[in-house]
Enzyme design. Structure first.
Site, short mmCIF file in Angstrom:
data_model
loop_
_atom_site.label_atom_id
_atom_site.label_comp_id
_atom_site.label_asym_id
_atom_site.label_seq_id
_atom_site.Cartn_x
_atom_site.Cartn_y
_atom_site.Cartn_z
N ARG A 1 -2.70 -12.84 21.61
CA ARG A 1 -2.80 -11.41 21.93
C ARG A 1 -1.51 -10.64 21.65
O ARG A 1 -1.29 -9.57 22.21
CB ARG A 1 -3.25 -11.20 23.38
CG ARG A 1 -4.63 -11.74 23.69
CD ARG A 1 -5.14 -11.26 25.02
NE ARG A 1 -6.49 -11.74 25.27
CZ ARG A 1 -6.78 -12.83 25.98
NH1 ARG A 1 -5.80 -13.56 26.49
NH2 ARG A 1 -8.02 -13.20 26.17
N LYS B 1 1.58 -0.42 11.47
CA LYS B 1 0.18 -0.47 11.06
C LYS B 1 -0.05 -1.77 10.30
O LYS B 1 0.57 -2.01 9.27
CB LYS B 1 -0.18 0.74 10.20
CG LYS B 1 -0.27 2.03 10.99
CD LYS B 1 -0.39 3.25 10.10
CE LYS B 1 -1.72 3.34 9.42
NZ LYS B 1 -1.89 4.62 8.69
N GLU C 1 5.74 6.23 -3.15
CA GLU C 1 5.79 6.47 -1.70
C GLU C 1 7.05 7.23 -1.31
O GLU C 1 7.05 7.99 -0.35
CB GLU C 1 5.70 5.14 -0.94
CG GLU C 1 4.35 4.45 -1.03
CD GLU C 1 3.28 5.06 -0.12
OE1 GLU C 1 3.57 6.09 0.54
OE2 GLU C 1 2.16 4.51 -0.08
N LYS D 1 9.87 8.75 8.04
CA LYS D 1 8.73 8.05 8.63
C LYS D 1 9.00 7.71 10.09
O LYS D 1 8.11 7.84 10.94
CB LYS D 1 8.40 6.78 7.85
CG LYS D 1 7.18 6.06 8.43
CD LYS D 1 6.53 5.09 7.50
CE LYS D 1 5.21 4.58 8.09
NZ LYS D 1 4.51 3.64 7.19
N GLU E 1 -1.31 7.52 15.33
CA GLU E 1 -1.97 8.37 14.34
C GLU E 1 -3.07 9.23 14.95
O GLU E 1 -4.19 9.29 14.46
CB GLU E 1 -2.53 7.52 13.18
CG GLU E 1 -2.79 8.36 11.92
CD GLU E 1 -3.10 7.53 10.69
OE1 GLU E 1 -4.06 7.87 10.00
OE2 GLU E 1 -2.36 6.56 10.42
N ARG F 1 1.00 11.92 12.27
CA ARG F 1 1.19 10.73 11.45
C ARG F 1 0.20 10.67 10.29
O ARG F 1 0.46 10.04 9.26
CB ARG F 1 1.09 9.47 12.30
CG ARG F 1 1.40 8.19 11.53
CD ARG F 1 1.59 7.01 12.46
NE ARG F 1 1.81 5.79 11.71
CZ ARG F 1 2.17 4.63 12.25
NH1 ARG F 1 2.35 4.56 13.56
NH2 ARG F 1 2.34 3.55 11.52
N ASN G 1 -0.55 9.95 4.98
CA ASN G 1 -1.62 9.50 4.09
C ASN G 1 -1.86 10.46 2.93
O ASN G 1 -2.90 10.37 2.26
CB ASN G 1 -2.92 9.33 4.89
CG ASN G 1 -2.83 8.18 5.88
OD1 ASN G 1 -2.44 7.08 5.53
ND2 ASN G 1 -3.16 8.45 7.13
N HIS H 1 -3.57 9.25 -0.17
CA HIS H 1 -4.12 7.93 0.08
C HIS H 1 -5.65 7.89 0.12
O HIS H 1 -6.24 6.86 -0.20
CB HIS H 1 -3.54 7.36 1.39
CG HIS H 1 -2.13 6.90 1.27
ND1 HIS H 1 -1.11 7.74 0.87
CD2 HIS H 1 -1.55 5.69 1.48
CE1 HIS H 1 0.03 7.06 0.86
NE2 HIS H 1 -0.22 5.82 1.21
N HIS I 1 -6.89 5.12 -2.14
CA HIS I 1 -7.61 3.98 -1.59
C HIS I 1 -9.00 3.85 -2.20
O HIS I 1 -9.49 2.74 -2.44
CB HIS I 1 -7.72 4.10 -0.07
CG HIS I 1 -6.47 3.77 0.65
ND1 HIS I 1 -6.32 3.96 2.01
CD2 HIS I 1 -5.28 3.26 0.22
CE1 HIS I 1 -5.11 3.59 2.38
NE2 HIS I 1 -4.46 3.17 1.31
N HIS J 1 -1.09 -0.38 -5.48
CA HIS J 1 -1.17 0.65 -4.45
C HIS J 1 -0.35 1.89 -4.77
O HIS J 1 -0.85 3.02 -4.70
CB HIS J 1 -0.74 0.07 -3.11
CG HIS J 1 -0.74 1.07 -1.99
ND1 HIS J 1 -1.90 1.63 -1.50
CD2 HIS J 1 0.27 1.63 -1.29
CE1 HIS J 1 -1.61 2.49 -0.54
NE2 HIS J 1 -0.30 2.50 -0.39
#
Length: 363
Positions: free
Chosen positions: A125, A147, A189, A231, A241, A245, A249, A252, A256, A269
């Site tokens: 966990r 993330k 990026e 960032k 997010e 935040r 993206n 993206h 994506h 990417h």
């Protein structure tokens, strides 16, 4: 002349430090300072491991005699970021007997960082994860913010968890072995931060493009530090997010969708994000939010870095829209995109009409 190390602090409930500079992977004291227990487990891939894995293992063992150190290597590439590989990582950690106070070290690019971070989040966990990014893209983006995820055939990063790292150690010397394509992909990026929050950074990138492409140590360190600082500030204010935040993206949703439709075997990417940012800028024009001059400036800068700016030929528009509907940024009310009003001024735009998106994809 050796470049001095730089540090960027990430605040919040689980604060940590990003350390940037050459030689970090050989600094056993720095690596060992991140340990809270007697177990270390290094995850890498078969491109990075032959270069750096033994050095990290030796540095850890030298600094902490008696430390139990395990390791596992996966095949390089986005195609490895799957639930099946995640299961293999968990099995390897279990076979190593990693205890509750273990630390998982993610040695590699974004795929390794995402998968190893997710494994660390799930094992017992949640155990500590230290990110050791070896690509520019991972240094300025995926290693920061916590993330973690794996991909599904239906889309990127659909299964994962927020799991902030205990530390990020970005050894800039590893960029010397980075293929030129990967360096350029990372620069996409970097450009993103200028596009969403810091127009002056775009000017700096334009003025220093040649130095960055030549892997000048000072220029790279400055670009990495500025990107990480941007960032870090956003992540600190919005760790899960729920708001600001999402601006990270930018490009993206389009990118994506392209990666997913190509089966993670076409554009890498950063290249997909470069194309996606241009499309997001064009969408901003279509929505009446921004002018064509900003799109042209962004397109020109990305081209200076040798990045693609147009979608690959032959992609099905309907399929791309289908991937966007399943994108994590979509909501029940419809498609949601990160757009801009001008360079450095991004915003979230909800309920974007699909016909407008379709026109952008077809143009």
């Amino acid at each position: 002349m050796t470049q001095p190390r730089r540090e960027v602090a990430v605040g919040g409930d689980r604060a940590y430090t990003i350390t940037i500079g050459p030689g970090l992977l050989d600094d056993g004291a720095l690596l060992a300072a991140t340990l809270r227990g007697g177990d270390a487990f290094v995850v890498s891939d078969d491109a990075v491991a032959p270069l750096y894995l033994q050095r990290v293992l030796d540095a850890l063992r030298s600094a902490r005699p008696g430390l139990r150190v395990g390791h596992w290597t996966l095949p390089a590439g986005e195609a490895s970021k799957t639930l099946a590989r995640f299961g293999e990582a968990i099995d390897a950690i279990a076979r190593a007997g990693a205890r509750r106070d273990a630390t998982v070290y993610a040695l590699g690019g974004g795929v390794v960082g995402d998968l190893a971070g997710f494994a660390a989040a799930a094992w017992m966990r949640g155990v500590d994860c230290v990110q050791l990014p070896t690509t520019l893209l991972a240094m300025v983006d995926s290693s920061v913010g916590g993330k973690t995820a794996v991909d599904l055939p239906q889309g990127k990063n659909l299964v994962g968890a927020f799991h902030p790292p205990r530390a990020v150690l970005a050894d800039t010397a590893t960029l010397r072995t980075l293929p030129a394509r990967e360096l350029r992909a990372g620069l996409a990026e970097v450009v993103k931060y200028g596009a969403i929050i810091d127009a002056a950074f775009l000017d700096w990138l334009d003025a220093n493009a040649a130095a960055l492409l030549a892997m000048d140590d000072g220029a790279l360190a400055e670009a990495i530090a500025r990107s990480c600082a941007h960032k870090a500030a956003i992540v600190e204010r919005d760790p899960f997010e729920h708001g600001e935040r999402a601006l990270l993206n930018f490009g993206h949703t389009f990118g994506h969708a392209i990666e997913t439709e190509q089966g993670y075997g076409g554009l890498i990417h950063g290249e997909a994000v470069a194309v996606g940012m241009v499309q997001a800028a064009r969408l901003s024009e279509r929505l009446g939010l921004a002018g064509a001059a900003d799109t042209a400036r962004l397109r020109g800068l990305l081209q200076r870095f040798g990045l693609p700016v147009d979608p690959p030929a032959g992609l099905d528009t309907g399929a791309l829209l289908g991937h966007m509907r399943l994108d994590k940024k979509a909501q029940a009310g419809g498609l949601r995109f990160i757009v801009w009003e001008a360079a450095g001024r991004a915003r979230v735009e909800a309920d974007v009409p699909e016909d407008v998106v379709r026109d952008v994809l077809r143009a």
